[in-house]
Design a protein around this motif. Structure first.
Motif, short mmCIF file in Angstrom:
data_model
loop_
_atom_site.label_atom_id
_atom_site.label_comp_id
_atom_site.label_asym_id
_atom_site.label_seq_id
_atom_site.Cartn_x
_atom_site.Cartn_y
_atom_site.Cartn_z
N CYS A 1 0.85 -1.19 0.00
CA CYS A 1 0.00 0.00 0.00
C CYS A 1 0.88 1.23 0.00
N PRO A 2 1.24 1.73 -1.13
CA PRO A 2 2.07 2.95 -1.18
C PRO A 2 1.31 4.13 -0.59
N PRO A 3 2.05 5.16 -0.17
CA PRO A 3 1.40 6.33 0.45
C PRO A 3 0.40 6.97 -0.49
N LEU A 4 -0.70 7.40 0.09
CA LEU A 4 -1.74 8.07 -0.68
C LEU A 4 -1.35 9.52 -0.93
N HIS A 5 -1.71 10.04 -2.09
CA HIS A 5 -1.43 11.43 -2.45
C HIS A 5 -2.73 12.14 -2.74
N VAL A 6 -2.77 13.45 -2.34
CA VAL A 6 -3.98 14.25 -2.62
C VAL A 6 -4.05 14.54 -4.11
N PRO A 7 -5.13 14.27 -4.75
CA PRO A 7 -5.23 14.52 -6.19
C PRO A 7 -4.99 15.99 -6.51
N LYS A 8 -4.37 16.26 -7.67
CA LYS A 8 -4.07 17.64 -8.09
C LYS A 8 -5.33 18.45 -8.27
N ARG A 9 -6.42 17.84 -8.67
CA ARG A 9 -7.65 18.58 -8.89
C ARG A 9 -8.12 19.24 -7.61
N LYS A 10 -8.00 18.51 -6.49
CA LYS A 10 -8.43 19.10 -5.21
C LYS A 10 -7.55 20.27 -4.83
N ARG A 11 -6.23 20.16 -5.12
CA ARG A 11 -5.35 21.29 -4.79
C ARG A 11 -5.70 22.52 -5.63
N HIS A 12 -6.03 22.30 -6.91
CA HIS A 12 -6.44 23.43 -7.74
C HIS A 12 -7.73 24.05 -7.24
N GLN A 13 -8.66 23.24 -6.81
CA GLN A 13 -9.91 23.77 -6.27
C GLN A 13 -9.66 24.60 -5.03
N GLN A 14 -8.74 24.15 -4.17
CA GLN A 14 -8.43 24.91 -2.95
C GLN A 14 -7.79 26.25 -3.30
N SER A 15 -6.87 26.25 -4.32
CA SER A 15 -6.22 27.50 -4.72
C SER A 15 -7.24 28.49 -5.29
N ASN A 16 -8.17 27.97 -6.12
CA ASN A 16 -9.21 28.85 -6.67
C ASN A 16 -10.08 29.44 -5.59
N LYS A 17 -10.36 28.62 -4.57
CA LYS A 17 -11.18 29.13 -3.48
C LYS A 17 -10.47 30.22 -2.71
N ASP A 18 -9.15 30.04 -2.45
CA ASP A 18 -8.38 31.07 -1.76
C ASP A 18 -8.31 32.36 -2.58
N GLY A 19 -8.11 32.24 -3.92
CA GLY A 19 -8.05 33.43 -4.77
C GLY A 19 -9.36 34.18 -4.78
N THR A 20 -10.48 33.47 -4.78
CA THR A 20 -11.80 34.13 -4.76
C THR A 20 -11.99 34.91 -3.47
N CYS A 21 -11.56 34.34 -2.37
CA CYS A 21 -11.68 35.04 -1.08
C CYS A 21 -10.83 36.30 -1.06
N LEU A 22 -9.61 36.20 -1.63
CA LEU A 22 -8.73 37.37 -1.65
C LEU A 22 -9.33 38.49 -2.51
N CYS A 23 -9.87 38.15 -3.67
CA CYS A 23 -10.50 39.17 -4.52
C CYS A 23 -11.70 39.80 -3.83
N PHE A 24 -12.46 39.00 -3.12
CA PHE A 24 -13.61 39.52 -2.39
C PHE A 24 -13.18 40.53 -1.32
N LEU A 25 -12.08 40.23 -0.61
CA LEU A 25 -11.58 41.15 0.41
C LEU A 25 -11.09 42.45 -0.23
N VAL A 26 -10.40 42.35 -1.39
CA VAL A 26 -9.90 43.56 -2.06
C VAL A 26 -11.06 44.45 -2.49
N VAL A 27 -12.12 43.84 -3.04
CA VAL A 27 -13.29 44.61 -3.45
C VAL A 27 -13.93 45.32 -2.27
N ILE A 28 -14.01 44.63 -1.13
CA ILE A 28 -14.60 45.25 0.07
C ILE A 28 -13.76 46.44 0.51
N LEU A 29 -12.41 46.28 0.51
CA LEU A 29 -11.54 47.38 0.92
C LEU A 29 -11.67 48.58 -0.03
N LEU A 30 -11.75 48.33 -1.34
CA LEU A 30 -11.90 49.44 -2.29
C LEU A 30 -13.22 50.17 -2.09
#
Length: 267
Positions: free
Chosen positions: A47-76
């Protein structure tokens, strides 16, 4: 370690496992965890070590970027609202000051401006005086240049002196100089008469003619006649210049203040 006695007496029912390389075991072999538990193969090999699929990592990055843009819009938006609030505050304050100044001006208690106070403190209040003069005709003229009334009726002086029949300039600058003379006679001789404005200065000998006019053919009959001569122009006058008016026939000058006058004012 030794297997239990029950397993020693019975034939082993565990399947035989053959290994050719580490890739022989697929991800589905991990479905038989018993092989790992009994120690036939190690968990790491099967049973080799399990790895997190790349798709999930991309989804997490997109979610973080959306939150950052939302905060910038609020500050502006907050900055824009702050700027609008400050602008409205300034407008209200300026309107209040304007209303207060209007009220003071209408009541006759308008305080002096800072520029005026500065001029008074520096001893330069004299420069604020409007330099102008208007003198009117005087009766019983005996000699030239013409003599004028400087303080009676419509006549006045402001920042300009009247001396020896002339207007004396105390501050150099551009001046509009004007003169009107009304001539009246009993007989019509059509003899030309002149109207002239000139200046003198102690630094220069003689006179300098500024304006002149000559009237000819001013009457048609032998009865009483009247004729006006007007002169006016802008001149650059120097300090201590004295401006005068002269005519060729002093006995023909009418002295009424509304018909014969002389003056100047600084531009």
């Amino acid at each position: 370690m030794d297997l239990p006695a029950m397993h020693q007496n019975q034939q082993c029912i565990y399947p035989q496992v053959f290994w050719t390389n580490s890739s022989a075991v697929s991800g589905s072999d991990c479905a038989a965890p018993g092989l790992c538990r009994i120690g036939i193969v190690s968990h790491q090999d099967v049973c080799p070590p399990l790895h997190v699929p790349k798709r999930k990592r991309h989804q997490q990055s997109n979610k973080d970027g959306t939150c950052l843009c939302f905060l910038v819009v609020i500050l502006l938006n907050l900055l824009a609202l702050t700027g609008v609030g400050l602008a409205m505050f300034q407008i209200v304050r300026l309107q209040q000051e304007l209303d207060a100044a209007t009220e003071l001006s209408s009541s006759g208690h308008m305080p002096p401006s800072p520029e005026m106070l500065k001029g008074l403190s520096n001893g330069t209040a004299e420069k604020k005086v409007k330099r102008r003069a208007h003198v009117t005709g005087k009766a019983n003229q005996k000699s030239l240049p013409l003599e004028w009334e400087s303080s009676y009726g419509h006549a006045f002086l402001s920042g300009v002196r009247y001396e020896n029949r002339g207007l004396v300039i105390d501050e150099a600058g551009l001046y509009f100089v004007y003169s009107k003379v009304f001539f009246r006679g009993q007989d019509c001789t059509n003899q030309p008469f002149d109207h002239m404005v000139f200046k003198r200065n102690p630094a220069y000998p003689g006179i300098q003619v500024l304006m002149e006019d000559r009237k000819m053919n001013y009457c048609l009959t032998t009865h009483m006649w009247g004729k006006s001569s007007y002169l006016g122009a802008v001149f650059n006058l120097s300090r201590q210049d004295s401006v005068y008016v002269s005519v060729s026939e002093i006995k023909l000058v009418n002295s009424e203040e509304s018909k014969t006058f002389f003056g100047l004012y600084m531009l």
